[in-house]
Design an enzyme around this catalytic site. Structure first.
Site, PDB file in Angstrom:
ATOM      1  N   ASP A  92       0.850  -1.180   0.000  1.00 46.55           N
ATOM      2  CA  ASP A  92       0.000   0.000   0.000  1.00 46.55           C
ATOM      3  C   ASP A  92       0.892   1.238   0.000  1.00 46.55           C
ATOM      4  O   ASP A  92       1.956   1.228  -0.614  1.00 46.55           O
ATOM      5  CB  ASP A  92      -0.926  -0.039   1.228  1.00 46.55           C
ATOM      6  CG  ASP A  92      -2.220   0.730   1.021  1.00 46.55           C
ATOM      7  OD1 ASP A  92      -2.214   1.715   0.261  1.00 46.55           O
ATOM      8  OD2 ASP A  92      -3.239   0.361   1.636  1.00 46.55           O
ATOM      9  N   HIS A 119      -2.995   5.621   4.429  1.00 43.82           N
ATOM     10  CA  HIS A 119      -3.897   4.497   4.145  1.00 43.82           C
ATOM     11  C   HIS A 119      -3.275   3.156   4.517  1.00 43.82           C
ATOM     12  O   HIS A 119      -3.942   2.286   5.107  1.00 43.82           O
ATOM     13  CB  HIS A 119      -4.288   4.498   2.668  1.00 43.82           C
ATOM     14  CG  HIS A 119      -5.393   3.538   2.341  1.00 43.82           C
ATOM     15  ND1 HIS A 119      -5.169   2.206   2.066  1.00 43.82           N
ATOM     16  CD2 HIS A 119      -6.744   3.717   2.261  1.00 43.82           C
ATOM     17  CE1 HIS A 119      -6.317   1.610   1.815  1.00 43.82           C
ATOM     18  NE2 HIS A 119      -7.296   2.501   1.924  1.00 43.82           N
ATOM     19  N   SER A 287     -11.236  -1.662   0.292  1.00 42.81           N
ATOM     20  CA  SER A 287      -9.846  -1.864   0.717  1.00 42.81           C
ATOM     21  C   SER A 287      -9.764  -2.113   2.217  1.00 42.81           C
ATOM     22  O   SER A 287      -8.905  -2.868   2.686  1.00 42.81           O
ATOM     23  CB  SER A 287      -8.990  -0.656   0.337  1.00 42.81           C
ATOM     24  OG  SER A 287      -9.339   0.494   1.083  1.00 42.81           O
TER      25      SER A 287
END
Length: 399
Positions: A92, A119, A287
């Site tokens: 990520d 994130h 996600s």
């Protein structure tokens, strides 16, 4: 600046209070305005513009157990497995080594130990964040004793290409990750991402990815782009493709509609950690649902180390709560007794007909019996004739 979203803080004590949780949690996903008993949390992003500042520590906290953990029965599952001994790669935006709840358990490849966007850190927290100090509630991961391998699948600000993402998946597999969480879904890159997943599968790593992007892009006129029928790497063979749902059990009306999910998990109005400090962020999307599934996969791999990646995937999907698609149930995945082979019914063994017995022993027995009978007859006759013959001097009898 990050957008702020309202999270109401309530702790239900009765069934009546529990029935109000849906309304409370809808505020977390923006369906109701903030009130005096709300906490404003910054929203986690998947990428940042070139002129935007990096994510910073949040000044707000949530002190109650997030709805996602309650929905998953996390406390019950944690009594069976905390993911100890497993490594989960987070492909990520990076994972901050300073993040609350992950201290000492993050190994970074290259510069992936920092996270400007936030994130990757948020997702890593859903996977493996330990409970925060002496506080009994608040955000935590499903596998709080698992190790996190940070692999940057984007650039520093979250921009991504299929090749970069594929290279990161391969790196994670080479480093021995048992579970590889991928935080993005791309409309292109079928060939390189499918090849990367196949490479990871050969190394017995389970790849978990969101079925679709958290939000669809917009064209130059500002119109939302129509969703693709599939996204990568989720559509590649061997990937555990995950979609999301919210506290009301449904997906947001503006979420991309794509079919083909293997599992669904909490992903909307989810509370988690930030890249620094002890404050919390909030986020929504497939996600984040995939991060919950990756945490559950780490739990299963820790409890059943003899299982292959494919067998772990099967356990998660077949033990899930029956729905369309099936909903993640970590406790069931850790305890269910599954049939040995998926989708098959054991067939009865074929009947074995014995060979016909040989007649030779029977014939031999008859011959012996006949001979014995003849011998007996001779003996009997001799016993009658000989005495009579002696008595008559062996003369012929008179007529």
């Amino acid at each position: 600046m990050c957008a702020m979203r309202a999270v109401r803080i309530h702790r239900p004590q009765t069934a009546a209070a529990a029935s109000a949780v849906v309304a409370v949690l809808l505020a977390a996903v923006g369906a109701a305005p903030a009130t005096a008993d709300s906490v404003e949390l910054p929203a986690v992003r998947t990428s940042l513009g070139s002129d935007e500042s990096c994510a910073t520590a949040s000044a707000q906290r949530v002190e109650t157990e997030p709805w996602a953990l309650t929905s998953l029965g996390a406390r019950r599952a944690l009594t069976l497995s905390e993911g100890a001994g497993t490594t989960v790669a987070v492909v990520d935006t990076g994972v901050s080594e300073k993040a609350s709840g992950l201290s000492g358990r993050v190994t970074a490849i290259g510069d992936a130990g920092s996270d400007c966007v936030g994130h990757g850190t948020f997702a890593a927290g859903l996977i493996a964040a330990a409970p925060d100090g002496d506080r009994a509630a608040g955000p935590a991961g499903l596998a709080p004793r698992a190790r996190i391998l940070a692999v940057r699948g984007t650039d520093e600000r979250g921009d991504i290409t299929a090749q970069r993402l594929a290279d990161a998946i391969r790196q994670a597999a080479d480093e021995g990750a048992e579970v590889i969480y991928v935080g993005r879904a791309l409309a292109d890159g079928k060939a390189v991402l499918s090849a990367a997943v196949a490479y990871a599968s050969k190394k017995d790593a389970l790849v978990v990815a969101p079925l679709a992007p958290d939000a669809l892009a917009k064209d130059r006129s500002g119109q939302v782009v129509k969703p693709e029928p599939w996204y990568w790497p989720a559509a590649a063979p061997g990937v555990l493709a995950v979609t999301d749902f919210g506290p009301d059990g449904k997906r947001p009306g503006n979420a991309p509609v794509v079919s083909g999910a293997d599992l669904a998990a909490p992903g909307d109005g989810v509370v988690g950690i930030g890249p620094a400090g002890e404050g919390h962020y909030i986020g929504s999307g497939a996600s984040l649902a995939a991060a919950h599934v990756a945490g559950a996969a780490a739990q299963v791999r820790a409890r059943y180390p003899e299982l292959s990646a494919a067998e772990v995937s099967r356990r998660l999907t077949e033990a899930a709560y029956p729905a369309a698609p099936p909903r993640l149930d970590p406790y069931a995945a850790l305890t269910a007794v599954l049939p040995e082979t998926s989708g098959t019914v054991p067939s009865p063994e074929a009947a074995v007909v014995p060979r016909a017995a040989s007649v030779e022993p029977r014939n031999r027995a008859l011959v012996v019996a006949a001979g014995s009978a003849g011998l007996v007859a001779l003996v009997v006759a001799a016993a009658l004739v000989i005495p009579r013959g002696r008595a008559r001097g062996w003369r012929a009898g008179e007529n």
